[in-house]
Design a protein around this motif. Structure first.
Motif, PDB file in Angstrom:
ATOM      1  N   SER A  88       0.845  -1.265   0.155  1.00 33.77           N
ATOM      2  CA  SER A  88      -0.175  -0.053   0.127  1.00 33.77           C
ATOM      3  C   SER A  88       0.894   1.164   0.152  1.00 33.77           C
ATOM      4  O   SER A  88       2.020   1.156   0.559  1.00 33.77           O
ATOM      5  CB  SER A  88      -1.119   0.060   1.138  1.00 33.77           C
ATOM      6  N   TRP A  89       0.356   2.188  -0.594  1.00 32.29           N
ATOM      7  CA  TRP A  89       1.124   3.666  -0.248  1.00 32.29           C
ATOM      8  C   TRP A  89       1.242   4.058   0.974  1.00 32.29           C
ATOM      9  O   TRP A  89       2.246   4.792   1.432  1.00 32.29           O
ATOM     10  CB  TRP A  89       0.404   4.737  -1.137  1.00 32.29           C
ATOM     11  N   ARG A  90       0.366   3.441   1.859  1.00 36.59           N
ATOM     12  CA  ARG A  90       0.566   4.001   3.474  1.00 36.59           C
ATOM     13  C   ARG A  90       1.948   3.214   3.792  1.00 36.59           C
ATOM     14  O   ARG A  90       2.696   3.662   4.618  1.00 36.59           O
ATOM     15  CB  ARG A  90      -0.587   3.458   4.137  1.00 36.59           C
ATOM     16  N   SER A  91       1.864   2.054   3.299  1.00 38.55           N
ATOM     17  CA  SER A  91       3.369   1.337   3.931  1.00 38.55           C
ATOM     18  C   SER A  91       4.353   1.988   3.166  1.00 38.55           C
ATOM     19  O   SER A  91       5.464   2.199   3.998  1.00 38.55           O
ATOM     20  CB  SER A  91       3.301  -0.013   3.476  1.00 38.55           C
ATOM     21  N   TYR A  92       4.425   2.572   2.181  1.00 35.75           N
ATOM     22  CA  TYR A  92       5.547   3.339   1.689  1.00 35.75           C
ATOM     23  C   TYR A  92       5.863   4.642   2.335  1.00 35.75           C
ATOM     24  O   TYR A  92       6.818   4.910   2.591  1.00 35.75           O
ATOM     25  CB  TYR A  92       5.263   3.435   0.160  1.00 35.75           C
ATOM     26  N   ALA A  93       4.827   5.286   2.658  1.00 36.30           N
ATOM     27  CA  ALA A  93       4.825   6.485   3.293  1.00 36.30           C
ATOM     28  C   ALA A  93       5.367   6.354   4.631  1.00 36.30           C
ATOM     29  O   ALA A  93       6.099   7.392   5.256  1.00 36.30           O
ATOM     30  CB  ALA A  93       3.415   7.187   3.306  1.00 36.30           C
ATOM     31  N   ARG A  94       5.134   5.122   5.513  1.00 39.63           N
ATOM     32  CA  ARG A  94       5.731   5.051   6.538  1.00 39.63           C
ATOM     33  C   ARG A  94       7.243   5.063   6.933  1.00 39.63           C
ATOM     34  O   ARG A  94       8.001   5.451   7.748  1.00 39.63           O
ATOM     35  CB  ARG A  94       5.158   3.635   7.528  1.00 39.63           C
ATOM     36  N   VAL A  95       8.037   4.349   5.580  1.00 39.01           N
ATOM     37  CA  VAL A  95       9.360   4.475   5.731  1.00 39.01           C
ATOM     38  C   VAL A  95      10.033   5.627   4.707  1.00 39.01           C
ATOM     39  O   VAL A  95      10.938   5.611   4.645  1.00 39.01           O
ATOM     40  CB  VAL A  95       9.762   2.986   5.189  1.00 39.01           C
ATOM     41  N   GLY A  96       8.926   6.443   4.174  1.00 39.27           N
ATOM     42  CA  GLY A  96       9.493   7.487   3.414  1.00 39.27           C
ATOM     43  C   GLY A  96       9.299   7.374   1.942  1.00 39.27           C
ATOM     44  O   GLY A  96       9.807   6.261   1.164  1.00 39.27           O
ATOM     45  N   LEU A  97       8.093   8.067   1.101  1.00 38.61           N
ATOM     46  CA  LEU A  97       7.838   7.810  -0.049  1.00 38.61           C
ATOM     47  C   LEU A  97       8.930   8.086  -1.254  1.00 38.61           C
ATOM     48  O   LEU A  97       9.245   7.489  -2.049  1.00 38.61           O
ATOM     49  CB  LEU A  97       6.764   8.649  -0.568  1.00 38.61           C
ATOM     50  N   TRP A  98      10.173   8.608  -0.663  1.00 37.84           N
ATOM     51  CA  TRP A  98      11.250   8.820  -1.394  1.00 37.84           C
ATOM     52  C   TRP A  98      12.105   7.579  -1.677  1.00 37.84           C
ATOM     53  O   TRP A  98      12.706   7.382  -2.557  1.00 37.84           O
ATOM     54  CB  TRP A  98      12.154   9.976  -0.889  1.00 37.84           C
ATOM     55  N   GLY A 142      -7.325  11.141   3.105  1.00 37.43           N
ATOM     56  CA  GLY A 142      -6.813   9.733   3.158  1.00 37.43           C
ATOM     57  C   GLY A 142      -5.399   9.310   2.539  1.00 37.43           C
ATOM     58  O   GLY A 142      -5.042   8.482   2.729  1.00 37.43           O
ATOM     59  N   ASN A 143      -5.125  10.109   1.496  1.00 39.63           N
ATOM     60  CA  ASN A 143      -3.722   9.978   1.157  1.00 39.63           C
ATOM     61  C   ASN A 143      -2.562  10.348   2.392  1.00 39.63           C
ATOM     62  O   ASN A 143      -2.727  11.132   3.129  1.00 39.63           O
ATOM     63  CB  ASN A 143      -3.556  11.296   0.094  1.00 39.63           C
ATOM     64  N   PRO A 144      -1.758   9.305   2.217  1.00 34.02           N
ATOM     65  CA  PRO A 144      -0.713   9.330   3.268  1.00 34.02           C
ATOM     66  C   PRO A 144       0.072  10.711   3.163  1.00 34.02           C
ATOM     67  O   PRO A 144       0.114  11.214   1.934  1.00 34.02           O
ATOM     68  CB  PRO A 144       0.192   8.309   2.850  1.00 34.02           C
ATOM     69  N   SER A 145       0.401  11.320   4.326  1.00 30.04           N
ATOM     70  CA  SER A 145       1.364  12.365   4.292  1.00 30.04           C
ATOM     71  C   SER A 145       2.864  11.959   3.763  1.00 30.04           C
ATOM     72  O   SER A 145       3.006  10.967   4.120  1.00 30.04           O
ATOM     73  CB  SER A 145       1.366  13.038   5.671  1.00 30.04           C
ATOM     74  N   ARG A 146       3.583  13.186   3.309  1.00 33.52           N
ATOM     75  CA  ARG A 146       4.886  12.708   2.645  1.00 33.52           C
ATOM     76  C   ARG A 146       5.729  14.009   2.937  1.00 33.52           C
ATOM     77  O   ARG A 146       5.219  15.029   3.040  1.00 33.52           O
ATOM     78  CB  ARG A 146       4.659  12.309   1.473  1.00 33.52           C
ATOM     79  N   ASN A 147       7.044  13.837   2.881  1.00 37.00           N
ATOM     80  CA  ASN A 147       7.900  14.910   2.790  1.00 37.00           C
ATOM     81  C   ASN A 147       8.137  15.127   0.985  1.00 37.00           C
ATOM     82  O   ASN A 147       8.880  14.473   0.428  1.00 37.00           O
ATOM     83  CB  ASN A 147       9.582  14.553   3.218  1.00 37.00           C
ATOM     84  N   VAL A 148       7.191  16.070   0.670  1.00 40.73           N
ATOM     85  CA  VAL A 148       7.116  16.342  -0.654  1.00 40.73           C
ATOM     86  C   VAL A 148       8.089  16.543  -1.324  1.00 40.73           C
ATOM     87  O   VAL A 148       8.700  16.098  -2.264  1.00 40.73           O
ATOM     88  CB  VAL A 148       6.001  17.534  -1.097  1.00 40.73           C
ATOM     89  N   GLU A 149       9.269  17.372  -0.843  1.00 40.77           N
ATOM     90  CA  GLU A 149      10.317  18.022  -1.546  1.00 40.77           C
ATOM     91  C   GLU A 149      11.297  16.886  -1.424  1.00 40.77           C
ATOM     92  O   GLU A 149      11.912  16.781  -2.421  1.00 40.77           O
ATOM     93  CB  GLU A 149      10.911  19.243  -0.883  1.00 40.77           C
ATOM     94  N   ARG A 150      11.560  16.101  -0.717  1.00 39.97           N
ATOM     95  CA  ARG A 150      12.322  14.909  -0.358  1.00 39.97           C
ATOM     96  C   ARG A 150      11.871  13.734  -1.686  1.00 39.97           C
ATOM     97  O   ARG A 150      12.610  13.455  -2.496  1.00 39.97           O
ATOM     98  CB  ARG A 150      12.411  14.147   0.751  1.00 39.97           C
ATOM     99  N   ALA A 151      10.601  13.817  -1.744  1.00 41.89           N
ATOM    100  CA  ALA A 151       9.865  12.927  -2.768  1.00 41.89           C
ATOM    101  C   ALA A 151      10.295  13.355  -4.097  1.00 41.89           C
ATOM    102  O   ALA A 151      10.656  12.525  -4.965  1.00 41.89           O
ATOM    103  CB  ALA A 151       8.541  12.459  -2.580  1.00 41.89           C
ATOM    104  N   VAL A 152      10.282  14.700  -4.312  1.00 42.58           N
ATOM    105  CA  VAL A 152      10.196  15.026  -5.590  1.00 42.58           C
ATOM    106  C   VAL A 152      11.883  14.926  -5.876  1.00 42.58           C
ATOM    107  O   VAL A 152      12.209  14.658  -7.253  1.00 42.58           O
ATOM    108  CB  VAL A 152      10.016  16.699  -5.668  1.00 42.58           C
ATOM    109  N   GLN A 153      12.666  15.358  -5.054  1.00 44.15           N
ATOM    110  CA  GLN A 153      13.990  15.345  -5.419  1.00 44.15           C
ATOM    111  C   GLN A 153      14.635  13.819  -5.726  1.00 44.15           C
ATOM    112  O   GLN A 153      15.488  13.596  -6.661  1.00 44.15           O
ATOM    113  CB  GLN A 153      15.028  15.488  -4.088  1.00 44.15           C
ATOM    114  N   ALA A 154      14.034  12.812  -5.001  1.00 43.22           N
ATOM    115  CA  ALA A 154      14.305  11.434  -5.207  1.00 43.22           C
ATOM    116  C   ALA A 154      13.771  10.856  -6.554  1.00 43.22           C
ATOM    117  O   ALA A 154      14.356  10.285  -7.343  1.00 43.22           O
ATOM    118  CB  ALA A 154      13.544  10.490  -4.249  1.00 43.22           C
ATOM    119  N   ARG A 155      12.654  11.654  -6.891  1.00 40.74           N
ATOM    120  CA  ARG A 155      11.988  11.416  -8.417  1.00 40.74           C
ATOM    121  C   ARG A 155      12.875  11.883  -9.331  1.00 40.74           C
ATOM    122  O   ARG A 155      13.181  11.369 -10.644  1.00 40.74           O
ATOM    123  CB  ARG A 155      10.692  11.724  -8.470  1.00 40.74           C
TER     124      ARG A 155
END
Length: 284
Positions: A88-98, A142-155
């Protein structure tokens, strides 16, 4: 659908059952391997749980062991379930979507050909920074929260894999995917022109299925095929990994069916530029 923990338990049970059936038949691993047209080392790795057998592998083993049909049917069902994994996206969010972006890059780096079917949105591998930021910002309750800037940089870092010209990348989109306004018009223009620029890369194909083409099949899901070994199917709540060769082969057939009806090269570039011009007019 099996959660990852249940999937692991299923594969362990499958390995143990196959091992016990071989012993009950009075066969050594070497003799079973000969009957099943496998190497002895592969039989050993399957029985020890070091290798997840495909449905075809299990079918060969149960045929070689001549197990009753009802037992064979149960084992084949277990093999199909073991070759499916859900996260699930929730499980990814728990460890960091990045971290998911790093996984995408790693999968691409271990593949010679990556095929992405994108009926709803351009792939993260071909997203411009501001567009990626808009996409990765949660919009639905319901979307999991995330560190958006870190996720963008990783992308953006994951896109470095496109520079390896020994690998081939095929991005197959619908026209709806490039017209869907996920961000402000100026961001959409930048995204579309970014994609248009990628059409010149020797190892990257941008294919777009234009409006007005008659297609009898429905583009139901985003999916990515890594060579002929793995399919990742994206859902609203997470993603499913499929490893069974029959599932992989089917998704390759789906990809080719839609790709045959798409425009590529200069025609794709012109379509992207035309849609970009439309967003410019709406913005001006």
């Amino acid at each position: 659908m099996l959660e990852p923990d249940a999937e692991g338990q299923g594969s362990e049970h499958l390995a143990e059952t196959l091992r016990e059936l071989r012993k009950a038949a009075g066969l050594s691993g070497e003799r079973l391997a000969a009957r099943a047209a496998m190497s002895q080392s592969k039989v050993s790795r399957i029985e020890s749980g070091k290798v997840l057998p495909t449905v075809v592998d299990v079918e060969r083993v149960v045929n070689a062991l001549e197990v009753p049909s009802e037992v064979a049917s149960e084992l084949l069902s277990l093999a199909r379930a073991a070759n499916v994994d859900y996260a699930s996206w929730r499980s990814y969010a728990r460890v960091g979507l990045w971290r998911k972006q790093a996984e995408i890059k790693a999968l691409a780096e271990t593949s010679s050909t990556v095929r992405q079917f994108l009926p709803a949105i351009p792939s993260g591998l071909i997203q411009a920074p501001d567009y990626a930021r808009a996409v990765l910002t949660p919009a639905i309750e319901g979307n999991p929260s995330r560190n958006v800037e870190r996720a963008v940089q990783a992308r953006l870092e994951s896109q470095e894999v496109l520079n390896d010209e020994s690998r081939r990348f095929h991005f197959l989109l619908t026209e709806q995917a490039i017209r869907w306004q996920r961000a402000e018009p100026d961001i959409m223009v930048t995204q579309l022109r970014h994609m248009a620029g990628l059409t010149d890369r020797p190892n990257t194909e941008i294919a777009i299925i234009p409006h007005g083409v008659t297609i009898s099949a429905a583009p139901l899901n985003i999916f990515v095929v890594y060579d002929d070994r793995l399919v990742m199917v994206e859902l609203f709540s997470g993603e499913v990994a499929l490893r069974d060769p029959q599932d992989v082969s089917y998704h390759l057939n789906v990809f080719e069916y839609f790709r045959e009806r798409a425009v590529t090269g200069e025609a794709a570039r012109q379509l992207l530029e035309a849609v970009a011009d439309g967003f410019m007019r709406s913005h001006g």
